[in-house]
Design an enzyme around this catalytic site. Structure first.
Site, PDB file in Angstrom:
ATOM      1  N   SER A  33       8.493   5.678  -0.181  1.00 13.42           N
ATOM      2  CA  SER A  33       7.794   5.339  -1.085  1.00 13.42           C
ATOM      3  C   SER A  33       6.779   4.449  -0.490  1.00 13.42           C
ATOM      4  O   SER A  33       6.501   4.338   1.276  1.00 13.42           O
ATOM      5  CB  SER A  33       8.001   5.009  -1.948  1.00 13.42           C
ATOM      6  OG  SER A  33       7.146   4.976  -3.334  1.00 13.42           O
ATOM      7  N   ASN A  34       5.613   4.090  -0.953  1.00 14.27           N
ATOM      8  CA  ASN A  34       4.985   2.894  -0.604  1.00 14.27           C
ATOM      9  C   ASN A  34       4.609   1.426  -1.665  1.00 14.27           C
ATOM     10  O   ASN A  34       5.191   1.540  -3.080  1.00 14.27           O
ATOM     11  CB  ASN A  34       3.160   3.426  -0.187  1.00 14.27           C
ATOM     12  CG  ASN A  34       2.745   3.931  -1.926  1.00 14.27           C
ATOM     13  OD1 ASN A  34       2.518   3.495  -3.094  1.00 14.27           O
ATOM     14  ND2 ASN A  34       2.974   5.519  -2.008  1.00 14.27           N
ATOM     15  N   PRO A  35       3.667   0.791  -1.646  1.00 12.83           N
ATOM     16  CA  PRO A  35       3.687  -0.821  -1.915  1.00 12.83           C
ATOM     17  C   PRO A  35       2.975  -0.203  -3.961  1.00 12.83           C
ATOM     18  O   PRO A  35       2.715  -1.886  -4.288  1.00 12.83           O
ATOM     19  CB  PRO A  35       3.397  -1.727  -1.620  1.00 12.83           C
ATOM     20  CG  PRO A  35       3.072  -1.298   0.192  1.00 12.83           C
ATOM     21  CD  PRO A  35       2.695  -0.234  -0.527  1.00 12.83           C
TER      22      PRO A  35
END
Ligand code: CTP
Ligand code: CA
Length: 231
Positions: A33-35
């Site tokens: 995923s990513n932030p």
């Protein structure tokens, strides 16, 4: 007749957005995923609602956000996001893709948690591309006599305007919001943002401030009428 509020510049318009990250699982307990926190997308959603639009957000997994007055469709993966968007985009007047969609997913998703001692543990991980939600939505509506205004975001760390302009062309967009995610007061999880709005013809416009203020500024720059198809 009951007293009414003035209808607002987006009254009667349907605005569809994507927001937040996606998660691409390799087993039931692990994902790529990513932030992204969905803040910029939800700020745009609320700003569009305040301007009178009926707003649908296809939302990846985020913490608590203000869903009031919005239709929110919760999704987890890029493929789910694509399915929900493609089922709705033809009817929208504006489609704004703010989601930080994972570009890859693990090729295989193990049914059970992969144990660290297991011989077939993922010492290397084979990845495959996910669907490009915005590009597929753009392709889907490109033949329509009336198609939605298409707006993308470009999260960049270098050669920001050049990369953004290339995405505007490649994805067949009307507007792209270029976001230098390394600039102070911009990027993932912040309450402020600093962006440059690029259109096909007009001069670049810079906006900065709270994500709410930037959201209103972006909406004001959109050509709100549904555009006739280019082709
Ligand atoms: N986007 C999307 N689906 C994807 C990837 C991106 O809908 N699978 C959308 C984003 O929501 C954004 C725009 O496309 O509006 C640009 O996303 P970005 O990640 O900046 O561009 P990519 O085309 O994925 O290129 P790269 O990550 O290589 O810069
Ligand atoms: Ca990407």
């Amino acid at each position: 007749v009951a007293a009414r509020f003035s209808p607002g510049p987006l009254a009667g318009k349907r605005v569809l957005l994507t927001a937040g990250p996606t998660r691409e699982f390799l087993d039931p307990v692990r994902f790529i995923s990513n932030p992204s926190t969905g803040k910029m997308g939800m700020a745009l959603a609320q700003a569009a609602r305040e301007l009178g639009a009926s707003v649908t957000v296809v939302l990846g997994p985020v913490g608590s956000v203000d869903r009031s007055g919005l239709e929110v469709v919760d999704v987890v993966t890029a493929e789910e996001m694509a399915r929900e968007v493609l089922g709705r985009v033809a009817e929208a007047d504006v489609f704004i893709a703010t989601a930080a969609v994972s570009d890859w997913r693990p090729e295989l998703r193990a049914a059970q948690k992969v144990k660290k001692g297991s011989v077939d543990g993922p010492e290397t991980l084979r990845l495959v591309r996910t669907p490009d939600v915005l590009a597929e939505a753009s392709r889907k509506v490109s033949g329509q006599t009336r198609r939605p205004v298409l707006v993308g975001f470009a999260a960049e760390t270098e050669r920001v305007l050049e990369h953004a302009r290339e995405k505007l062309e490649r994805k067949g967009l009307d507007v792209i919001v270029a976001n230098d995610v390394t600039a102070p007061g911009a990027g993932f999880g912040t309450d402020t943002n600093r962006v440059t709005v690029l259109t096909r013809t007009g001069a670049p416009r810079e906006l900065q401030g709270s994500k709410d203020a930037v959201a209103r500024g972006i909406l004001e720059l959109l050509p709100v009428e549904r555009r006739p198809s280019a082709g």
